[in-house]
Design an enzyme around this catalytic site. Structure first.
Site, PDB file in Angstrom:
ATOM      1  N   TYR A 122       0.817  -1.211   0.000  1.00 30.42           N
ATOM      2  CA  TYR A 122       0.000   0.000   0.000  1.00 30.42           C
ATOM      3  C   TYR A 122       0.857   1.271   0.000  1.00 30.42           C
ATOM      4  O   TYR A 122       0.542   2.246   0.683  1.00 30.42           O
ATOM      5  CB  TYR A 122      -0.970  -0.006   1.195  1.00 30.42           C
ATOM      6  CG  TYR A 122      -2.210  -0.825   0.915  1.00 30.42           C
ATOM      7  CD1 TYR A 122      -3.368  -0.233   0.443  1.00 30.42           C
ATOM      8  CD2 TYR A 122      -2.197  -2.206   1.087  1.00 30.42           C
ATOM      9  CE1 TYR A 122      -4.498  -0.988   0.154  1.00 30.42           C
ATOM     10  CE2 TYR A 122      -3.317  -2.970   0.803  1.00 30.42           C
ATOM     11  CZ  TYR A 122      -4.471  -2.356   0.333  1.00 30.42           C
ATOM     12  OH  TYR A 122      -5.579  -3.111   0.040  1.00 30.42           O
ATOM     13  N   TYR A 125     -14.031  -4.028   3.821  1.00 30.67           N
ATOM     14  CA  TYR A 125     -12.732  -4.482   3.317  1.00 30.67           C
ATOM     15  C   TYR A 125     -12.461  -5.837   3.949  1.00 30.67           C
ATOM     16  O   TYR A 125     -12.540  -6.005   5.166  1.00 30.67           O
ATOM     17  CB  TYR A 125     -11.616  -3.502   3.693  1.00 30.67           C
ATOM     18  CG  TYR A 125     -10.225  -4.019   3.387  1.00 30.67           C
ATOM     19  CD1 TYR A 125      -9.652  -3.817   2.139  1.00 30.67           C
ATOM     20  CD2 TYR A 125      -9.500  -4.733   4.345  1.00 30.67           C
ATOM     21  CE1 TYR A 125      -8.386  -4.306   1.845  1.00 30.67           C
ATOM     22  CE2 TYR A 125      -8.233  -5.227   4.067  1.00 30.67           C
ATOM     23  CZ  TYR A 125      -7.684  -5.012   2.819  1.00 30.67           C
ATOM     24  OH  TYR A 125      -6.435  -5.512   2.529  1.00 30.67           O
ATOM     25  N   ASP A 177     -16.477 -11.332   9.660  1.00 28.34           N
ATOM     26  CA  ASP A 177     -15.062 -11.084   9.415  1.00 28.34           C
ATOM     27  C   ASP A 177     -14.501 -10.349  10.632  1.00 28.34           C
ATOM     28  O   ASP A 177     -14.554  -9.130  10.738  1.00 28.34           O
ATOM     29  CB  ASP A 177     -14.881 -10.250   8.148  1.00 28.34           C
ATOM     30  CG  ASP A 177     -13.410  -9.963   7.842  1.00 28.34           C
ATOM     31  OD1 ASP A 177     -12.554 -10.335   8.668  1.00 28.34           O
ATOM     32  OD2 ASP A 177     -13.129  -9.363   6.781  1.00 28.34           O
ATOM     33  N   LYS A 189      -5.443 -11.324  12.883  1.00 28.93           N
ATOM     34  CA  LYS A 189      -4.411 -10.400  13.343  1.00 28.93           C
ATOM     35  C   LYS A 189      -3.946 -10.625  14.778  1.00 28.93           C
ATOM     36  O   LYS A 189      -2.754 -10.603  15.068  1.00 28.93           O
ATOM     37  CB  LYS A 189      -4.880  -8.959  13.162  1.00 28.93           C
ATOM     38  CG  LYS A 189      -5.016  -8.536  11.701  1.00 28.93           C
ATOM     39  CD  LYS A 189      -5.481  -7.110  11.595  1.00 28.93           C
ATOM     40  CE  LYS A 189      -5.679  -6.672  10.160  1.00 28.93           C
ATOM     41  NZ  LYS A 189      -4.408  -6.554   9.420  1.00 28.93           N
TER      42      LYS A 189
END
Length: 647
Positions: free
Chosen positions: A249, A377, A465, A493
């Site tokens: 990114y 996302y 999610d 994560k």
């Protein structure tokens, strides 16, 4: 702060003797500090024997020569903890030689061992041991105790034992230096060139007429070597990075240099130029308790001595089983299974594939449509891109993506979409409560529950999610705020506390039942080379056990309360569009054009770094999501940096 820490295998290993030897030749290059002393003060001994040295006063001095925690208790005093000792580190232009007490596992306080302090210093360590019989065992045991610490050198004090040198070097991979006893009744004989090379790596000294006199070049060499342990020059690291690395990114023409990080501890990142900055975004939302959290470092070290990796098709291992059991115990249903993969994006891919194959096994292969939400996302692989559909991130790949719908985060709009596509939708996917990369957009538990109930009414699977939201909203799972039971849960994560990459897709019993068949053609044909890596699973299991304790939720509540006190007042300020808070996440949306590419984002990042805070705004959305260990002082600095962005 630069320098190194002198750690002994145990009491009377020779830490002060080594420090004297080193400072005799390197007093012009290093200062001395022993934070805690008991009995006869070593700092006074260093002052007397090496009068040219700069000796800083200890933070605490106790008269009785016993363990500091015990000495403090007997004197009715409080023993300083890790945070107090770190705050007391002397301000000096020269690197510090920091001498510890006892051994790595000596109690620092009644609740904390000295190893936690050693790790917190974030400096290279010289491990000192006597060369007397038992040197190999003592040194290797202490080396194991120093897991997670950069041990730069082993110094053996006493008559040289070449066998011990060789065995210690073999089993640690470290440089081993043998140094003669620092004094004898008639003085000391210097060790040729070793220690001068070692201050320029540590140096040798002697006591002569009450003073330690330097010995040729040995310790100077050692001083240079230890001085050389400072990180590579920033310019060198950045130049090499620019030539070799393609960052995520990030434009290849980005004018801002990457930050050269050389170490990390708790909420702090240490840069190559000596600066320390606060990791206010938990390194892209991964670091949960804090960088190099000791229980997780210990778990990784133990696992690395047992099993590094093994394939997971037709094979299993205890860490994977234990972590799966722990995670399934936290699920909203009894039973189910855990499917391992590597990262958040692959966890989503697994969920999407399982959802569609579930319907194929049920005889409804026409359910090829997925529904996501605006500002959602879910990752950068093709399935995740298809259900995210961000036009900036993924527009280039639009011709390659399978069909998926995006609707506003609204139960009514979802209801309309499912009615219009009755019998065609496999699953709905949503980040519960907080849509992260979409701008930290938030919805209420009631809105989440309403959306879930719509999917159930239309007999459609619901995928939660939780890659970003897991452990970030004040609860283990964000979806539990709404009291719902998703069919599939994606997690990544924070599974390992941010230490290693690992992801899990939890599947409900209903999903699992559809695959319980002897027909091998209905196998879920998916897997990765590093599926359920034992090291990652071991750390994950240790982390999940920590999440069974109440402390992490107390810290999450503390951080949320801090944001409500210090960030909510920014709402209504000129230039501020909105302030949003959920758990440890605090977001301030600025009234600036440009979306994710808003020019204000890079400016805020650079200004915040100058303030000692790492922020990475999502365009005009300036947010913080710090590790749970973040102190109130650090939270205040983060809040100040965010407030400055509004000005």
């Amino acid at each position: 702060m630069t320098g190194f820490v002198v750690v002994g295998t145990d009491t009377d290993a020779g830490k002060t003797a080594f420090s004297l030897l080193f400072l005799a030749t390197n007093a012009d290059r290093f200062d001395y500090w022993k934070p805690v002393e008991t009995g006869d003060p070593d700092s006074l001994r260093v002052r007397r024997l090496v009068p040219t040295s700069t000796v800083h006063e200890p933070l605490a001095r106790f008269s009785e020569p016993v363990a500091p925690a015990l000495a403090a208790r007997r004197e009715g005093r409080e023993m300083p903890g890790v945070a107090e000792i770190l705050a007391a580190i002397p301000s000096t232009e020269k690197p510090l030689l920091i001498e510890t007490f006892g051994g790595p596992l000596s109690p620092l306080t009644d609740d904390v061992l000295q190893i936690d302090l050693i790790r917190a210093f974030g400096l290279p360590v010289v491990l000192v041991s006597s060369s007397a019989v038992g040197a190999v065992c003592r040194t290797l045991a202490a080396f194991r105790a120093l897991a997670g610490v950069n041990v730069a050198l082993v110094a053996l004090l006493g008559p040289r034992d070449e066998y011990a040198e060789a065995q210690i070097a073999k089993h640690t991979g470290l440089r081993v230096e043998s140094l003669l006893e620092p004094w004898r009744a008639g003085g000391v004989s210097p060790p040729s060139s070793t220690l001068r090379t070692l201050g320029s790596a540590l140096d040798y000294a002697a006591v002569d007429a009450g003073l330690v006199s330097p010995p040729s070049s040995a310790l100077c060499t050692l001083g240079s070597a230890l001085g050389g342990l400072t990180p590579p020059a920033r310019q060198d690291v950045v130049a090499r990075d620019r030539a070799a690395i393609w960052h995520p990114y990030t434009s290849l023409a980005d004018p801002a240099d990457p930050l050269p990080v050389v170490s990390a501890q708790r909420e702090f990142l240490h840069l190559a130029d000596g600066r320390r900055i606060i990791d206010a975004i938990s390194s892209w939302w991964t670091i949960l308790h804090g960088h190099r959290h000791p229980p997780l470092v210990d778990a990784l070290t133990h696992a690395a001595h047992t099993l590094d990796h093994v394939l997971f098709a037709g094979v299993t291992h205890p860490p994977a089983v234990e972590l799966a059991e722990l995670m399934l115990d936290s699920a909203p249903w009894k039973g189910g299974k855990a499917f391992y993969s590597d990262n958040g994006s692959t966890a989503v891919e697994v969920a999407l594939k399982l959802a569609y194959q579930f319907w194929c096994h049920r005889g409804e292969p026409q359910r090829t449509l997925f529904v996501g939400f605006e500002n959602g996302y879910h990752g950068d692989t093709f399935g995740a891109m298809a259900v995210g559909r961000d036009p900036l991130f993924f527009g280039t790949f639009e011709p390659l993506l399978f069909r998926a719908l995006q609707v506003p985060v609204s139960a009514d709009r979802l209801d309309d979409a499912l009615k219009a596509n009755a019998g065609k939708v496999a699953a709905v996917i949503l980040e519960p409560l907080v849509q992260g990369a979409g701008g930290m957009c938030m919805h209420t538990p009631q809105e989440l529950r309403d959306i879930f109930e719509v999917t159930k009414r239309h007999n459609v699977l619901f995928i939660a999610d939780e890659v970003m939201t897991g452990c970030r909203t004040g609860r283990l799972w964000a979806h539990t705020h709404a009291g719902i039971a998703p069919d599939l849960i994606c997690s990544a994560k924070t599974i390992t506390g941010g230490m290693l990459p690992l992801s899990v897709t939890l599947a409900s019993p209903e999903i699992v039942d559809a695959f319980q068949t002897p027909d091998r053609t209905k196998t879920f044909f998916h897997g990765h080379s590093f599926t359920a890596n034992p090291l990652a699973c071991a750390v994950g299991a240790a982390n999940w056990k920590l999440l069974g304790e109440p402390e992490w939720q107390r810290n999450a509540a503390r951080i949320e309360a801090f944001w409500r006190t210090h960030l909510l007042p920014l709402r209504g300020r000129p230039g501020v569009k909105d302030v949003r808070i959920c758990g440890t996440i605090g977001a301030v949306e600025l009234d600036a054009a440009g979306g994710y590419l808003a020019e204000i984002g890079p400016r805020v990042r650079q200004q915040s770094i100058a303030r000692g805070v790492l922020l990475r705004p999502l365009g005009s959305v300036v947010y913080a999501m710090p590790p749970l260990c973040t102190s109130d002082d650090s939270l205040a600095r983060i809040a100040d940096a965010i407030a400055a962005a509004t000005r």
